[in-house]
Design a protein around this motif. Structure first.
Motif, PDB file in Angstrom:
ATOM      1  N   TYR A 415       0.850  -1.188   0.000  1.00  0.00           N
ATOM      2  CA  TYR A 415       0.000   0.000   0.000  1.00  0.00           C
ATOM      3  C   TYR A 415       0.888   1.241   0.000  1.00  0.00           C
ATOM      4  CZ  TYR A 415      -3.913  -3.017   1.297  1.00  0.00           C
ATOM      5  OH  TYR A 415      -4.870  -3.982   1.305  1.00  0.00           O
ATOM      6  N   THR A 416       0.453   2.254  -0.709  1.00  0.00           N
ATOM      7  CA  THR A 416       1.155   3.537  -0.746  1.00  0.00           C
ATOM      8  C   THR A 416       0.292   4.572  -0.045  1.00  0.00           C
ATOM      9  OG1 THR A 416       2.242   2.960  -2.821  1.00  0.00           O
ATOM     10  CG2 THR A 416       2.176   5.294  -2.217  1.00  0.00           C
ATOM     11  N   VAL A 417       0.885   5.264   0.932  1.00  0.00           N
ATOM     12  CA  VAL A 417       0.172   6.233   1.758  1.00  0.00           C
ATOM     13  C   VAL A 417       0.890   7.575   1.655  1.00  0.00           C
ATOM     14  CG1 VAL A 417      -0.728   6.740   4.060  1.00  0.00           C
ATOM     15  CG2 VAL A 417      -0.469   4.372   3.320  1.00  0.00           C
ATOM     16  N   PHE A 418       0.142   8.639   1.536  1.00  0.00           N
ATOM     17  CA  PHE A 418       0.695   9.985   1.475  1.00  0.00           C
ATOM     18  C   PHE A 418       0.247  10.756   2.714  1.00  0.00           C
ATOM     19  CE2 PHE A 418       0.363   8.522  -2.872  1.00  0.00           C
ATOM     20  CZ  PHE A 418       1.608   8.843  -3.395  1.00  0.00           C
ATOM     21  N   VAL A 419       1.223  11.297   3.435  1.00  0.00           N
ATOM     22  CA  VAL A 419       0.956  12.017   4.679  1.00  0.00           C
ATOM     23  C   VAL A 419       1.688  13.354   4.608  1.00  0.00           C
ATOM     24  CG1 VAL A 419       1.155  11.987   7.182  1.00  0.00           C
ATOM     25  CG2 VAL A 419       0.758   9.852   5.951  1.00  0.00           C
ATOM     26  N   LYS A 420       0.985  14.407   4.950  1.00  0.00           N
ATOM     27  CA  LYS A 420       1.630  15.717   4.992  1.00  0.00           C
ATOM     28  C   LYS A 420       2.500  15.827   6.240  1.00  0.00           C
ATOM     29  CE  LYS A 420      -1.704  18.398   2.312  1.00  0.00           C
ATOM     30  NZ  LYS A 420      -2.577  19.585   2.282  1.00  0.00           N
ATOM     31  N   GLU A 421       3.601  16.503   6.077  1.00  0.00           N
ATOM     32  CA  GLU A 421       4.497  16.672   7.221  1.00  0.00           C
ATOM     33  C   GLU A 421       3.837  17.574   8.262  1.00  0.00           C
ATOM     34  OE1 GLU A 421       8.095  18.787   6.516  1.00  0.00           O
ATOM     35  OE2 GLU A 421       7.229  20.117   5.024  1.00  0.00           O
ATOM     36  N   ASN A 422       4.454  17.597   9.433  1.00  0.00           N
ATOM     37  CA  ASN A 422       3.958  18.388  10.564  1.00  0.00           C
ATOM     38  C   ASN A 422       2.585  17.900  11.036  1.00  0.00           C
ATOM     39  OD1 ASN A 422       6.279  20.048  10.316  1.00  0.00           O
ATOM     40  ND2 ASN A 422       5.242  21.289   8.766  1.00  0.00           N
ATOM     41  N   ASN A 423       2.342  16.625  10.858  1.00  0.00           N
ATOM     42  CA  ASN A 423       1.081  16.063  11.325  1.00  0.00           C
ATOM     43  C   ASN A 423       1.040  16.082  12.851  1.00  0.00           C
ATOM     44  OD1 ASN A 423       3.180  13.856  10.644  1.00  0.00           O
ATOM     45  ND2 ASN A 423       1.957  12.956  12.298  1.00  0.00           N
ATOM     46  N   PRO A 424      -0.154  16.140  13.447  1.00  0.00           N
ATOM     47  CA  PRO A 424      -0.229  16.100  14.906  1.00  0.00           C
ATOM     48  C   PRO A 424       0.175  14.716  15.415  1.00  0.00           C
ATOM     49  CG  PRO A 424      -2.425  16.038  13.942  1.00  0.00           C
ATOM     50  CD  PRO A 424      -1.476  16.337  12.826  1.00  0.00           C
ATOM     51  N   PRO A 425       0.817  14.634  16.554  1.00  0.00           N
ATOM     52  CA  PRO A 425       1.196  13.324  17.106  1.00  0.00           C
ATOM     53  C   PRO A 425      -0.038  12.453  17.354  1.00  0.00           C
ATOM     54  CG  PRO A 425       2.347  15.098  18.242  1.00  0.00           C
ATOM     55  CD  PRO A 425       1.317  15.759  17.381  1.00  0.00           C
ATOM     56  N   GLY A 426       0.077  11.202  16.986  1.00  0.00           N
ATOM     57  CA  GLY A 426      -1.007  10.252  17.200  1.00  0.00           C
ATOM     58  C   GLY A 426      -2.090  10.300  16.152  1.00  0.00           C
ATOM     59  N   CYS A 427      -1.868  10.967  15.012  1.00  0.00           N
ATOM     60  CA  CYS A 427      -2.899  11.050  13.988  1.00  0.00           C
ATOM     61  C   CYS A 427      -2.987   9.720  13.224  1.00  0.00           C
ATOM     62  CB  CYS A 427      -2.648  12.207  13.033  1.00  0.00           C
ATOM     63  SG  CYS A 427      -1.307  11.914  11.866  1.00  0.00           S
TER      64      CYS A 427
END
Length: 763
Positions: A415-427
């Motif tokens: 699976y390929t997942v895209f996450v923006k940086e500076n995400n809140p901890p525990g998201c």
């Protein structure tokens, strides 16, 4: 009529002394007392004598006096085609609504022929050849035929109000005999919907010893109309045969058909009853169906089936030939009626094995797979040898128990997942899901991380997975500048014994956000504060580059694409200078004049292309000097920026030239040294921080700054990224005053190495 004599030669010889005809069938036959010839005395009618029976014979007893003997004589009467087909009525009136759709069928009463065999095989034809109607004759497995009038196309009462057709029935005898009935079809405008039965043919069985009033079937016809148009009256369709009228009755409101008279299997085995459902509309509409009532012969006791010693549920890994249950059957009848055979419902992985008389074992016949079928409904049928035979059934529900033979399976291997940086901890960043075809504990899946090292840290410090839901969480804010790709595996394991598991790979790409503003590179040594001071001669023309603003952005892509704008500042003439949109070069827009203010203050705005855009501001002080002062100022600036290291470089250059003139060995050594330096591997790893390198450009005398910043990828693969920024072209070649201290230290180290090699060569 034809008849045959079935007596043997001895009988014919004894007839010569015939004295007395003891019995005969009425006055149909007579015998000549002298010669024993049997002859027909009056016309024999087979239909009157035997009816519809396939065999017809006359039984006689002959007594011979001397010696006294009795002989039995059977005279067979054969059928001839002497009866034409006969319809119940000569005229048949049919009312048909013009709204009836094509392919609608209207049952007709077929003709009857008193003959048998081929002489009673009837064929029908319709005259004239009508465009609206056609005959439909169908034979069923019960050897009964149904005759109906099929509508070929929609009727139009306004065009034709009445159709007159002649229905002709022809038998198969020779010569052929026919019978006719006139069909008068009246087309009427009636209510829209006729009552409809659920089936066109109903089949029921009734024992011949059924009590009077026994419910045979409850017919149900539906009419979507409302009010009286939807009220239905049930009746036997006329004409009703005497046998049906004697044996059955129908409730006009409920549609229940019950027995009325005593049924006799030997007299009639099958009743074909035509039922009509008529609504109460102004123009009544009717629906029809045929009820086939089969009368079963009396077989006093049906077989009984007993299932014992059930071993359930059965595991799906049970080997074939395992015994599942014991079955015993019994029948209180005797002889053929008490001989019972058992069969099992088809298409099941089980079989019946006879172990003893009337005892069977239910045995597994093939392998089981609970995931394909988890339970089986087995029907054991016991049938006796009576005629007709009676049977009994027993159902066995076999449940297949699960074993842990299926590992959890993911829909995709990766699976390929895209996450923006500076995400809140525990998201929550993703949810993995694995399906296990097993059941209960064997299908209860738990998830866990496949632990590994990401650089110097453990994978569990970056992400975690919920053991039950499979939700993947980011435990800390991710930084695109530090980590672009986080690749790891999640394991799914069931709770079976032994447990089975599988892994799936997750590629988490950290998307860049514009979280880094442009950073201005340090100004040259000797400039006051953060402002850059430049001396420009008043004699320069338009397009002369006076300075260059340098900036870098730690982001990537559009977020790191910088543009430069010249902002108005107090006491400055903006129209005198301009700045390059993407290179940061400040140049003159026209030739300088004596009237221009001597000290110009320029404010340069550096902006990236992120959303929202981030900016930085640089101040450049430009002093206008006379032409005779500009070289001195440039010399002083050059001397202050170059320093003693530049002079040392010139000295070493002269020494190198001298040595090259004395010995060619020195040149070879220097070339070898340069090759070794170029081919040596970098001291820092691909994911480690690199040192900034200064590279001198060629034609315009500008500098290029290559910042090799740390780009670490989670998987530990991939080369670092280099960002190239242009320096001010006003600096002397191969020297940068803005980074003077660091560059002078690097030059000093380089000169020390060169001097070391020179000393080795001299010695």
């Amino acid at each position: 009529m034809l008849f045959s004599w079935r007596g043997g030669p001895t009988a014919r010889r004894l007839l010569l002394s015939f004295l007395l005809l003891a019995f005969w069938e009425g006055d149909l036959l007579e015998v000549n007392l002298q010669n024993g010839i049997l002859f027909v005395n009056s016309r024999i009618d087979r239909e009157e004598l035997c009816g519809r029976s396939a065999e017809c014979s006359i039984h006689l007893e002959v007594i011979v006096d001397r010696p006294l003997q009795v002989f039995h004589v059977e005279v067979e009467v054969k059928d001839i085609n002497d009866n034409p087909p006969v319809f119940p009525e000569s005229k048949k009136r049919i009312i048909i609504a013009e709204s009836r759709p094509p392919e609608t069928r209207f049952p007709l009463d077929g003709a009857s022929d008193a003959d048998i065999g081929v002489n009673s095989a009837l064929t029908y034809r319709l005259d004239p050849n009508d465009d609206y109607f056609a005959l439909d004759t169908q034979n069923n497995r019960e050897q009964t035929s149904s005759l109906s009038l099929a509508l070929k196309k929609t009727l139009d009462r306004e065009e034709i109000q009445e159709h007159s057709l002649l229905l002709t029935a022809s038998d198969g005898g020779k010569p052929q005999l026919t019978g006719t009935v006139q069909l008068l079809i009246t087309v009427l405008d009636v209510n829209d919907n006729a009552p409809e039965f659920e089936q066109s043919i109903y089949k029921v069985r009734v024992l011949e010893n059924a009590f009077n009033g026994t419910l045979v079937i409850k017919l149900n016809a539906t009419d979507p109309d409302e009010g009286t148009n939807g009220d239905i009256v049930y009746s036997f369709r006329r004409p009703v045969s005497p046998a049906v009228a004697y044996a059955f009755t129908i409730n006009p409101k409920s549609g229940e058909i019950r027995t009325k008279g005593k049924l006799d299997f030997e007299e009639k085995k099958l009743y074909e009853i035509s039922v009509e459902a008529v609504d109460r509309g102004n123009i009544p509409m009717a629906g029809h169906c045929t009820l086939l009532v089969e009368v079963l012969d009396i077989n006093d006791n049906a077989p009984e089936v007993t299932i014992t010693s059930l071993s359930l549920p059965i595991r799906e890994d049970t080997q074939p030939s395992a015994v599942i249950a014991l079955i015993s059957v019994s029948d209180r009848d005797s002889g053929a009626n008490g001989q019972v055979t058992c069969t099992l419902s088809p298409h099941v992985p089980f079989k019946l094995v006879s172990t003893f008389r009337n005892y069977y074992s239910l045995v597994l016949d093939s392998t089981l797979d609970r995931e394909s079928k988890s339970d089986y409904q087995l029907v054991v049928t016991a049938r006796d040898g009576g005629s007709p035979s009676l049977w009994a059934t027993a159902s066995v529900s076999v449940e297949v128990a699960d074993v842990n033979d299926n590992a959890p399976a993911f829909a995709q291997p990766e699976y390929t997942v895209f996450v923006k940086e500076n995400n809140p901890p525990g998201c929550h960043i993703f949810t993995v899901s694995a399906r296990d075809a097993d059941a209960q504990e064997n299908a209860r899946v738990s998830y866990s991380l496949v632990e590994r090292r990401v650089g110097e840290r453990a994978l569990s410090s970056y992400v975690s997975v919920h053991a039950e839901s499979g939700k993947v969480y980011a435990l800390q804010p991710l930084d695109h500048e530090e980590l672009e790709l986080l690749q790891f595996q999640v394991s799914a394991r069931d709770a079976g014994v032994p447990p089975l598991g599988s892994n799936v790979t997750l590629q988490v790409f950290v998307l860049d956000e514009n979280d880094n503003a442009p950073a201005l590179l340090a100004p040259r040594t000797g400039s006051a504060g953060s402002a850059v001071t430049e001396l420009v001669s008043r004699s320069v023309g338009a397009g002369h580059v006076v300075a260059k603003v340098r900036a870098v952005d730690a982001d990537s892509g559009y977020n790191a694409w910088l543009s430069y704008e010249l902002q108005p500042a107090a006491g400055s003439a903006r129209s005198l200078f301009r700045v390059g949109l993407y290179n940061g070069e400040i140049s003159t827009t026209r030739a300088l004049e004596e009237t221009d203010v001597q000290r110009q203050r320029l404010l340069v705005l550096v902006k990236d292309h992120g959303e929202p855009a981030l900016t930085a501001t640089a101040t450049v002080l430009v002093s206008l000097v006379e032409s005779n002062q500009a070289p001195k100022a440039s010399s002083r600036a050059l001397a202050s920026s170059v320093g003693p290291e530049a002079a040392l470089v010139d000295v070493n250059v002269y020494l190198i030239i001298a040595i090259c003139a004395v010995s060619s060995l020195l040149v070879l050594t220097l070339l070898l040294y340069t090759a070794l330096r170029c081919s040596a591997p970098p001291s820092e790893g691909a994911c480690g921080p690199g040192k900034p390198r200064l590279v001198c450009s060629s034609a315009v005398g500008s500098w290029l700054y290559s910042q090799q910043r740390r780009q670490r990828v989670c998987s530990g693969e991939g080369p670092p990224k280099n960002d190239l920024m242009a320096f001010s072209p006003s600096l002397p070649p191969c020297m940068d005053s803005a980074d003077g201290t660091g560059q002078r230290e690097a030059d000093s180290e380089h000169l020390k190495e060169v001097n070391l090699y020179l000393k080795i060569l001299f010695y």
